[in-house]
Scaffold this motif. Structure first.
Motif, PDB file in Angstrom:
ATOM      1  N   PHE A 159       0.663  -1.272   0.061  1.00  0.00           N
ATOM      2  CA  PHE A 159       0.365  -0.031  -0.732  1.00  0.00           C
ATOM      3  C   PHE A 159       0.743   1.622   0.288  1.00  0.00           C
ATOM      4  O   PHE A 159       0.863   2.280  -0.101  1.00  0.00           O
ATOM      5  N   SER A 160       1.955   0.820  -0.282  1.00  0.00           N
ATOM      6  CA  SER A 160       3.610   2.051  -0.239  1.00  0.00           C
ATOM      7  C   SER A 160       2.803   3.729  -1.097  1.00  0.00           C
ATOM      8  O   SER A 160       2.630   4.663  -1.006  1.00  0.00           O
ATOM      9  N   ARG A 161       2.518   3.151  -1.879  1.00  0.00           N
ATOM     10  CA  ARG A 161       1.778   4.549  -3.090  1.00  0.00           C
ATOM     11  C   ARG A 161       0.325   5.105  -2.486  1.00  0.00           C
ATOM     12  O   ARG A 161       0.562   6.737  -3.001  1.00  0.00           O
ATOM     13  N   LEU A 162      -0.445   4.395  -1.320  1.00  0.00           N
ATOM     14  CA  LEU A 162      -1.008   5.378  -0.838  1.00  0.00           C
ATOM     15  C   LEU A 162      -0.445   6.773   0.347  1.00  0.00           C
ATOM     16  O   LEU A 162      -1.436   7.561   0.704  1.00  0.00           O
ATOM     17  N   ASP A 163       0.227   6.611   0.824  1.00  0.00           N
ATOM     18  CA  ASP A 163       0.856   7.180   1.693  1.00  0.00           C
ATOM     19  C   ASP A 163       1.066   8.693   1.325  1.00  0.00           C
ATOM     20  O   ASP A 163       1.472   8.950  -0.180  1.00  0.00           O
ATOM     21  N   GLY A 164       0.558  10.175   1.910  1.00  0.00           N
ATOM     22  CA  GLY A 164       0.500  11.137   1.735  1.00  0.00           C
ATOM     23  C   GLY A 164      -0.370  11.736   0.740  1.00  0.00           C
ATOM     24  O   GLY A 164      -1.090  12.687   0.303  1.00  0.00           O
ATOM     25  N   LEU A 165      -1.202  10.087   0.707  1.00  0.00           N
ATOM     26  CA  LEU A 165      -2.357  10.952  -0.173  1.00  0.00           C
ATOM     27  C   LEU A 165      -3.485  12.081  -0.045  1.00  0.00           C
ATOM     28  O   LEU A 165      -3.766  11.574   1.389  1.00  0.00           O
ATOM     29  N   PRO A 166      -4.261  12.510  -0.659  1.00  0.00           N
ATOM     30  CA  PRO A 166      -5.525  13.205   0.652  1.00  0.00           C
ATOM     31  C   PRO A 166      -6.186  12.687   1.018  1.00  0.00           C
ATOM     32  O   PRO A 166      -6.741  12.031   0.322  1.00  0.00           O
ATOM     33  N   GLY A 167      -6.049  12.537   2.580  1.00  0.00           N
ATOM     34  CA  GLY A 167      -7.576  12.410   3.183  1.00  0.00           C
ATOM     35  C   GLY A 167      -7.269  10.613   2.867  1.00  0.00           C
ATOM     36  O   GLY A 167      -8.179   9.825   3.708  1.00  0.00           O
ATOM     37  N   PHE A 168      -6.369   9.925   2.918  1.00  0.00           N
ATOM     38  CA  PHE A 168      -5.724   8.727   3.668  1.00  0.00           C
ATOM     39  C   PHE A 168      -5.828   8.371   4.679  1.00  0.00           C
ATOM     40  O   PHE A 168      -5.193   9.091   5.860  1.00  0.00           O
ATOM     41  N   HIS A 169      -6.151   7.895   5.050  1.00  0.00           N
ATOM     42  CA  HIS A 169      -6.652   7.968   6.914  1.00  0.00           C
ATOM     43  C   HIS A 169      -6.465   5.821   6.953  1.00  0.00           C
ATOM     44  O   HIS A 169      -5.209   5.882   7.743  1.00  0.00           O
ATOM     45  N   GLU A 170      -6.314   4.663   5.816  1.00  0.00           N
ATOM     46  CA  GLU A 170      -6.079   3.499   6.337  1.00  0.00           C
ATOM     47  C   GLU A 170      -6.001   2.730   5.255  1.00  0.00           C
ATOM     48  O   GLU A 170      -6.532   3.083   4.201  1.00  0.00           O
TER      49      GLU A 170
END
Length: 418
Positions: free
Chosen positions: A351-362
């Motif tokens: 899931f590393s490409r999700l880090d830092g995306l707006p609104g990403f929680h979990e």
């Protein structure tokens, strides 16, 4: 205080952990402790805690056996509250609460919610809109009932959950395949024996939503919010995403209807999850679940309510306290599940490409590397994981979550010989 829990569900292990953190004692009765150790990252530490007692029982699905267990536990360490997060065990929790004289849903109300044919039959003549239906007591009678309802129709076991064995049938071929599959289903695992009752219902087209509610001690119904659904295509009814919010255009109608449904069914205590189809002529009751909503919805409720944890509030209410109510706030949370297009073995889930995306929680995976998996096909048990995003409104949160699905890395080794 001492909480007696009749089974659980994977996400509900968080409730056990929270209760232990608050200094409570928890006794969990389960047919399969290893199930939770496999599916919940919190289970190992929770089960090892000095105040957590895990009782394995292959017979606890029998009310008589469960009653004997809880009486023995209560004699040794007095029980102060009884509860469950498991759809399969809502009647069991209600029965045990009544045996000990503790807060809980009426057994009659729990039965009316747990068994879908009882929901339909009890609400006949109440003014609540329901699909046309036929209740049969054996799969041998399903074919004749379908002749009465006609194709297309929806067929479902009366005591199922998680969309398991719920199917949209369009013709005779679908029917033959369904009957062959259902004939081999005698239980749902963890000692849960399937009852023979089946419902055949007319197919009502429309969006599916649910109303999350809490019935306070004394019977007052508080409607907390609405959960929308992103569904997979027919013939199955897999939930692939949802959002918890309260500004649905039919909110007032849904809330009023929900209060009627719960009172008519005798559901007089606890958190409740009720599903509706938004049909051409208005909301149609789909089904009633006499427990806290499952999956990731409690997490969405906690996020948007500013930290009110529904898992913990179920326990607090069972202990006789007035629960805090997780109602939607200004930040809206949405979730999306994902699965694999093929069966095989997980070799990588990242899931590393999700880090830092707006609104990403979990983001969370449900299977470790090396685990065998099925193709996402028939029920919610095929999920491999989920992600959660927030936004200023439902549309923004949903758009962020949908885009993020394409950024998950999932690698599966396929056995071509299978």
């Amino acid at each position: 205080m001492h909480v007696f829990m009749v089974e659980c569900n994977p996400n509900g292990i968080a409730g056990i952990a929270n209760a232990l953190d608050l200094g409570h004692e928890v006794t969990l009765v389960t047919a399969d402790p290893d199930f939770y150790l496999t599916v919940s990252p919190l289970a190992k530490d929770a089960f090892a805690h000095e105040r957590c007692h895990v009782l394995k029982s292959d017979t606890a699905f029998s009310l008589d056996a469960l009653e004997e267990i809880v009486r023995n536990v209560h004699a040794e360490r007095p029980v102060h509250g009884v509860m469950t997060y498991s759809e399969y065990h809502t009647v069991h929790a209600a029965h045990v609460a009544r045996v000990l004289g503790l807060p809980g849903m009426s057994v009659e109300g729990a039965l009316n919610a747990r068994h879908k044919h009882r929901t339909r039959l009890t609400l006949q003549g109440s003014g609540v809109r329901q699909p046309e239906f036929v209740h049969v007591k054996s799969e041998a009678d399903v074919e004749a009932a379908i002749r009465e309802i006609g194709f297309p129709c929806v067929v479902k076991p009366s005591d199922g959950t998680a969309s398991l064995h719920v199917l949209h049938l369009k013709d005779e071929t679908d029917l033959a395949g369904y009957l062959e599959t259902l004939s081999g289903v005698t239980d749902y695992g963890r000692g849960v024996v399937r009852i023979p009752d089946v419902l055949i219902e007319e197919f009502v087209p429309g969006e599916i939503v649910s109303v999350e509610a809490c019935v306070l001690q004394g019977g007052d119904v508080v409607n907390l919010g609405i959960t929308d659904r992103v569904m997979s295509g027919f013939p199955y009814f897999l939930e692939m995403g949802l959002t918890f919010f309260d500004d649905h255009p039919l909110r007032d109608e849904l809330y009023a209807l929900n209060s009627v449904v719960l009172k008519e069914l005798g559901i007089d205590f606890g958190f409740v999850h009720v599903e509706y189809i938004l049909g051409p002529d208005g909301p149609v009751l789909c089904e009633v679940n006499g427990r806290l909503t499952g999956g990731i919805v409690p997490s969405l409720m906690k996020i948007t309510s500013g930290g009110v944890d529904p898992y913990l509030e179920v326990i607090r209410q069972a202990l006789g306290e007035t629960p805090r109510l997780p109602v939607p706030g200004e930040v809206i949370a949405t979730g999306r599940w994902f699965g694999s297009p093929v069966a095989g073995t997980v070799t990588n889930l990242d899931f590393s490409r999700l880090d830092g995306l707006p609104g990403f929680h979990e983001a969370q995976g449900y299977r470790k590397r090396g685990a065998s998996i099925t193709r996402l096909a028939t029920s919610n048990f095929d999920w491999l994981g989920h992600l959660i995003f927030t936004g200023a409104n439902r549309d923004e949160a949903a758009e962020r979550a949908e885009r993020a699905l394409d950024l998950i890395t999932l690698e599966v080794a396929v056995d071509v010989a299978r």
